[in-house]
Scaffold this active site. Structure first.
Site, PDB file in Angstrom:
ATOM      1  N   ARG A 221       0.850  -1.186   0.000  1.00 46.96           N
ATOM      2  CA  ARG A 221       0.000   0.000   0.000  1.00 46.96           C
ATOM      3  C   ARG A 221       0.889   1.240   0.000  1.00 46.96           C
ATOM      4  NH1 ARG A 221      -3.458  -2.838  -1.445  1.00 46.96           N
ATOM      5  NH2 ARG A 221      -5.492  -3.281  -0.502  1.00 46.96           N
ATOM      6  N   HIS A 269      -0.987   0.190  -9.677  1.00 46.31           N
ATOM      7  CA  HIS A 269      -1.647  -0.733  -8.728  1.00 46.31           C
ATOM      8  C   HIS A 269      -2.183  -1.967  -9.462  1.00 46.31           C
ATOM      9  CE1 HIS A 269      -3.701  -0.834  -4.555  1.00 46.31           C
ATOM     10  NE2 HIS A 269      -3.637  -2.065  -5.041  1.00 46.31           N
TER      11      HIS A 269
HETATM   12  P1  NAP Z   1      -1.466 -11.933   4.777  1.00 40.82           P
HETATM   13  O1  NAP Z   1      -1.586 -13.354   4.314  1.00 40.82           O
HETATM   14  O2  NAP Z   1      -2.390 -11.468   5.833  1.00 40.82           O
HETATM   15  O3  NAP Z   1       0.046 -11.732   5.243  1.00 40.82           O
HETATM   16  C1  NAP Z   1       0.466 -10.592   5.946  1.00 40.82           C
HETATM   17  C2  NAP Z   1       1.900 -10.799   6.436  1.00 40.82           C
HETATM   18  O4  NAP Z   1       2.353  -9.562   7.008  1.00 40.82           O
HETATM   19  C3  NAP Z   1       2.003 -11.857   7.542  1.00 40.82           C
HETATM   20  O5  NAP Z   1       3.195 -12.581   7.407  1.00 40.82           O
HETATM   21  C4  NAP Z   1       2.037 -11.002   8.818  1.00 40.82           C
HETATM   22  O6  NAP Z   1       2.716 -11.579   9.925  1.00 40.82           O
HETATM   23  C5  NAP Z   1       2.844  -9.807   8.321  1.00 40.82           C
HETATM   24  N1  NAP Z   1       2.601  -8.656   9.214  1.00 40.82           N
HETATM   25  C6  NAP Z   1       1.433  -8.030   9.498  1.00 40.82           C
HETATM   26  N2  NAP Z   1       1.619  -7.030  10.383  1.00 40.82           N
HETATM   27  C7  NAP Z   1       2.947  -7.026  10.656  1.00 40.82           C
HETATM   28  C8  NAP Z   1       3.764  -6.249  11.506  1.00 40.82           C
HETATM   29  N3  NAP Z   1       3.251  -5.268  12.266  1.00 40.82           N
HETATM   30  N4  NAP Z   1       5.087  -6.531  11.556  1.00 40.82           N
HETATM   31  C9  NAP Z   1       5.608  -7.532  10.823  1.00 40.82           C
HETATM   32  N5  NAP Z   1       4.887  -8.322   9.984  1.00 40.82           N
HETATM   33  C10 NAP Z   1       3.570  -8.064   9.913  1.00 40.82           C
HETATM   34  O7  NAP Z   1      -1.644 -10.938   3.551  1.00 40.82           O
HETATM   35  P2  NAP Z   1      -1.376 -11.208   1.991  1.00 40.82           P
HETATM   36  O8  NAP Z   1      -2.529 -11.911   1.366  1.00 40.82           O
HETATM   37  O9  NAP Z   1      -0.032 -11.815   1.830  1.00 40.82           O
HETATM   38  O10 NAP Z   1      -1.400  -9.710   1.416  1.00 40.82           O
HETATM   39  C11 NAP Z   1      -0.492  -8.734   1.904  1.00 40.82           C
HETATM   40  C12 NAP Z   1      -0.880  -7.347   1.410  1.00 40.82           C
HETATM   41  O11 NAP Z   1      -0.575  -7.204   0.023  1.00 40.82           O
HETATM   42  C13 NAP Z   1      -2.365  -6.998   1.472  1.00 40.82           C
HETATM   43  O12 NAP Z   1      -2.762  -6.616   2.799  1.00 40.82           O
HETATM   44  C14 NAP Z   1      -2.486  -5.862   0.483  1.00 40.82           C
HETATM   45  O13 NAP Z   1      -2.323  -4.622   1.132  1.00 40.82           O
HETATM   46  C15 NAP Z   1      -1.321  -6.104  -0.480  1.00 40.82           C
HETATM   47  N6  NAP Z   1      -1.791  -6.430  -1.838  1.00 40.82           N
HETATM   48  C16 NAP Z   1      -1.465  -5.602  -2.855  1.00 40.82           C
HETATM   49  C17 NAP Z   1      -1.877  -5.902  -4.137  1.00 40.82           C
HETATM   50  C18 NAP Z   1      -1.515  -5.031  -5.298  1.00 40.82           C
HETATM   51  O14 NAP Z   1      -2.014  -5.227  -6.390  1.00 40.82           O
HETATM   52  N7  NAP Z   1      -0.621  -4.087  -5.136  1.00 40.82           N
HETATM   53  C19 NAP Z   1      -2.624  -7.072  -4.383  1.00 40.82           C
HETATM   54  C20 NAP Z   1      -2.934  -7.892  -3.322  1.00 40.82           C
HETATM   55  C21 NAP Z   1      -2.510  -7.563  -2.043  1.00 40.82           C
HETATM   56  P3  NAP Z   1       2.169 -12.948  10.603  1.00 40.82           P
HETATM   57  O15 NAP Z   1       2.527 -14.019   9.598  1.00 40.82           O
HETATM   58  O16 NAP Z   1       2.936 -13.056  11.863  1.00 40.82           O
HETATM   59  O17 NAP Z   1       0.682 -12.772  10.772  1.00 40.82           O
HETATM   60  C1  GLV Z   2      -5.230  -5.131  -3.943  1.00 35.07           C
HETATM   61  O1  GLV Z   2      -4.579  -4.173  -3.703  1.00 35.07           O
HETATM   62  C2  GLV Z   2      -5.701  -6.052  -2.946  1.00 35.07           C
HETATM   63  O2  GLV Z   2      -5.579  -5.761  -1.756  1.00 35.07           O
HETATM   64  O3  GLV Z   2      -6.204  -7.128  -3.342  1.00 35.07           O
END
Ligand code: NAP
Ligand code: GLV
Length: 306
Positions: A221, A269
């Site tokens: 983000r 994005h």
């Molecule tokens: P997820 O499965 O919830 O994984 C989040 C990871 O971040 C986990 O390993 C978590 O730790 C870690 N984390 C959270 N808070 C933290 C902190 N304070 N300090 C250290 N580590 C922390 O999420 P995901 O599905 O991988 O997605 C991640 C993010 O990618 C989304 O929230 C979104 O903002 C972004 N995203 C962007 C796009 C785009 O097109 N640009 C698309 C999809 C997603 P734990 O393992 O200990 O819980």
């Molecule tokens: C895109 O940014 C998502 O969070 O899926």
């Protein structure tokens, strides 16, 4: 069973048709103010009014992985918020990060520029061991990216809130190990959720701890990054460049300094797009599972905020 769809970022009709095909027993409609109570809502950036008018929802399905926009709303107590759990996004993210990493390390920008000038110059190859990749976030997307980066034999460090052992990844956890994680990394990839704990985490202090000539890839983000700090570290030469898929303001204003910066690559994005077919299949499967009283993956913890 009644299901509402609401998103201003996509045309609703194809989503509504796909939900009707996946759940023929359900009455599916686009949400509008004053609509009668529903069992489920499938949304992206809904207005507060939808939540205020639908206090009896059994679950709110987010058609994205990140739930930061939902967490800013006043959600009814106990409402189950369910995010997309991969649904075809992790492979896109792995592709994007590997592309940005390899383009930087293999100096493709320089070769492209030189070829256009009619130059055919060789450069000393860089050793991948000199480019340890630090992944912030080892969740659904981060773990898949770690696996892909390892295939190219880059050293990989990972950082998460709680310890997440991953094969072939040097894992760090919590704020206590953050500085060690940063100083062991030259390329930093942000795949964290946006929460009060992580907003502004990519600042002068953290980016300044990367190995000299560091490179930032932010695919999470825009609000993770303190944008003026990145410009300062590029100007000072501590950072070599950045690839950013997200900005604080999207789309950026026409005079945004990143737009024409020679060492910043921007994409709008789109590193991991929501795929309609995969997402509807996942959401329909979860609605059926909830109907049978079974647990589902991707339920957001309101205290952690992700
Ligand atoms: P997820 O499965 O919830 O994984 C989040 C990871 O971040 C986990 O390993 C978590 O730790 C870690 N984390 C959270 N808070 C933290 C902190 N304070 N300090 C250290 N580590 C922390 O999420 P995901 O599905 O991988 O997605 C991640 C993010 O990618 C989304 O929230 C979104 O903002 C972004 N995203 C962007 C796009 C785009 O097109 N640009 C698309 C999809 C997603 P734990 O393992 O200990 O819980
Ligand atoms: C895109 O940014 C998502 O969070 O899926």
């Amino acid at each position: 069973m009644r299901i509402y769809f609401h998103s201003q970022a996509t045309k609703p009709a194809p989503w509504i048709d796909a939900l009707r095909s996946a759940l023929p027993e359900a009455e599916v409609a686009e949400w509008s103010p004053g609509a009668p109570p529903a069992d489920y809502a499938v949304v992206w950036h809904p207005p507060q009014q939808l939540l205020d008018e639908q206090p009896g929802l059994k679950a709110l399905f987010n058609i994205g992985a990140g739930v930061d926009a939902l967490m800013k709303l006043n959600l009814p107590a106990g409402l189950r918020v369910v995010r997309l759990d991969d649904a075809g996004m992790s492979v896109q993210m792995a592709e994007y990060v590997c592309h940005a990493l390899i383009r930087h390390v293999r100096e493709f920008d320089i070769f492209e520029h030189e070829a256009k000038q009619g130059r055919w110059g060789y450069r000393r190859p860089r050793a991948r061991g000199d480019y340890p990749v630090g992944l912030m976030g080892l969740g659904v997307l981060g773990a898949r990216v770690a696996q892909a980066v390892r295939q190219f034999e880059f050293p990989v460090n990972g950082w998460s809130r709680t310890p997440r052992p991953l094969e072939g990844v040097r894992c760090f956890a919590g704020r206590g190990q953050f500085d060690d994680f940063l100083s062991a990394s030259r390329v930093l990839v942000c795949l964290l959720p946006l929460t009060p704990d992580t907003e502004g985490i990519l600042d002068r202090r953290s980016l300044g701890r990367l190995m000299p000539g560091g490179y930032l890839i932010n695919v999470a983000r825009g609000a993770h990054l303190v944008e003026p700090d990145l410009l300062a570290l590029l100007d000072e030469g501590h950072l070599a460049g950045a690839t950013l898929d997200v900005l604080r303001e999207e789309p950026p204003p026409p005079d945004h300094p990143f737009l024409r910066h020679p060492r910043i690559t921007l994409t709008p994005h789109n590193s991991a797009r929501t795929l309609r077919e995969e997402s509807i299949a996942q959401i329909a499967g979860k609605i059926r599972a909830l109907g049978r009283g079974e647990p589902v993956a991707g339920v957001v913890d309101p205290v952690r905020g992700y």
